[in-house]
Design a protein around this motif. Structure first.
Motif, short mmCIF file in Angstrom:
data_model
loop_
_atom_site.label_atom_id
_atom_site.label_comp_id
_atom_site.label_asym_id
_atom_site.label_seq_id
_atom_site.Cartn_x
_atom_site.Cartn_y
_atom_site.Cartn_z
N LYS A 117 0.79 -1.14 0.10
CA LYS A 117 -0.13 -0.10 0.21
C LYS A 117 0.92 1.21 -0.22
O LYS A 117 0.54 2.35 -0.58
N LEU A 118 2.07 1.14 0.58
CA LEU A 118 2.93 2.49 0.78
C LEU A 118 4.34 2.08 0.09
O LEU A 118 4.84 1.15 0.40
N SER A 119 4.75 2.90 -0.75
CA SER A 119 5.88 2.94 -1.37
C SER A 119 7.11 2.55 -0.41
O SER A 119 8.22 1.97 -0.77
N CYS A 120 6.96 3.55 0.40
CA CYS A 120 8.26 3.52 1.45
C CYS A 120 8.36 1.98 2.37
O CYS A 120 9.19 1.68 2.64
N ILE A 121 7.09 1.52 2.47
CA ILE A 121 7.14 0.30 3.30
C ILE A 121 7.44 -0.83 2.34
O ILE A 121 8.33 -1.79 2.56
N SER A 122 7.03 -0.64 0.94
CA SER A 122 7.42 -1.50 0.00
C SER A 122 8.81 -1.51 -0.10
O SER A 122 9.86 -2.53 -0.27
N ALA A 123 9.71 -0.48 -0.20
CA ALA A 123 10.95 -0.09 -0.37
C ALA A 123 11.81 -0.88 1.00
O ALA A 123 12.99 -1.43 0.64
N ALA A 124 11.39 -0.57 2.02
CA ALA A 124 11.82 -1.03 3.44
C ALA A 124 11.61 -2.78 3.26
O ALA A 124 12.74 -3.43 3.56
N SER A 125 10.79 -3.24 2.63
CA SER A 125 10.53 -4.51 2.48
C SER A 125 11.47 -5.12 1.41
O SER A 125 12.20 -6.30 1.55
N ILE A 126 11.91 -4.54 0.41
CA ILE A 126 12.95 -4.87 -0.75
C ILE A 126 14.05 -5.26 -0.06
O ILE A 126 15.09 -5.92 -0.19
N VAL A 127 14.50 -4.03 0.65
CA VAL A 127 16.02 -3.90 1.46
C VAL A 127 16.06 -4.73 2.49
O VAL A 127 17.09 -5.47 2.33
N ALA A 128 15.20 -4.95 3.25
CA ALA A 128 15.04 -6.26 4.28
C ALA A 128 15.30 -7.67 3.68
O ALA A 128 16.12 -8.36 3.99
N LYS A 129 14.55 -7.77 2.62
CA LYS A 129 14.41 -8.99 1.83
C LYS A 129 15.88 -9.40 1.15
O LYS A 129 16.38 -10.61 1.12
#
Length: 194
Positions: A117-129
């Motif tokens: 839903k939020l691009s900043c959370i998507s970005a955090a998800s990608i960096v963490a993964k």
């Protein structure tokens, strides 16, 4: 200025937990922003590319909690500590964590399915993964019999069979209950209570 926060490796039975906070730059290219999605919906190669670009166009902070910390402190306390560390190290007007639990951290908001839903959370998800995947690829070279490159530390059928065949290795989370490996819950596996 929203800080999106997500984690990777919470449900793993091996390796570390990674928690990332991301505040996207106001000058992030639109072509990059539109590609930001929940990391689980992207291929590993796509995540590798995006993680590098995200780091160029954001303020981010990545916390690693090792398997040993998880065994010693518990997963919830490790998550709480990681979230607090991110709030202390990234400046934002709002901090939004993917999911529905704040782990007792003040100033933190939650958003269910926030990584889609939020691009900043998507970005955090990608960096963490991306960090979790890299760790498991590296660990696969040390412990190839567990298939970490493929299962990324999660309890796949092949991974559980490898534990049955070879026992735990040094980076397994021994505090996690693996009842699927036992006939009854009073038994132990390789000297560890299950």
């Amino acid at each position: 200025m929203i800080c999106g926060i997500d984690e990777a490796g919470r449900g793993c039975i091996a390796g570390s937990l990674f928690v990332c906070g991301v505040v996207l730059s106001q000058n992030i290219p639109l072509a990059l922003k539109v590609q930001l999605k929940d990391s689980k919906s992207l291929s590993e190669s796509k995540r590798n590319i995006l993680a590098s670009l995200i780091q160029q166009f954001s303020d981010f902070y990545l916390v690693k909690k090792t398997h040993q910390e998880i065994d010693d402190k518990g997963l919830s306390l490790c998550l709480k500590e990681a979230l607090k560390e991110i709030l202390q190290n990234l400046e934002a007007s709002q901090y939004i964590f993917d999911g529905n639990c704040k782990f007792g951290v003040d100033l933190l908001q939650t958003l269910i399915k926030g990584d889609s839903k939020l691009s900043c959370i998507s970005a955090a998800s990608i960096v963490a993964k991306n960090a979790k995947d890299k760790e498991m690829r590296d660990l696969d070279t040390l412990y190839p019999q567990y298939g970490f490159k493929k299962n990324k530390g999660y309890g796949s059928k092949a991974h559980l069979k490898a534990i049955k065949d070879y026992g735990y290795c040094a980076i397994h989370r021994k505090s996690f209950k693996l009842k699927s490996l036992m006939q009854n819950s009073n038994e132990t596996l390789f000297g560890y209570n299950i």
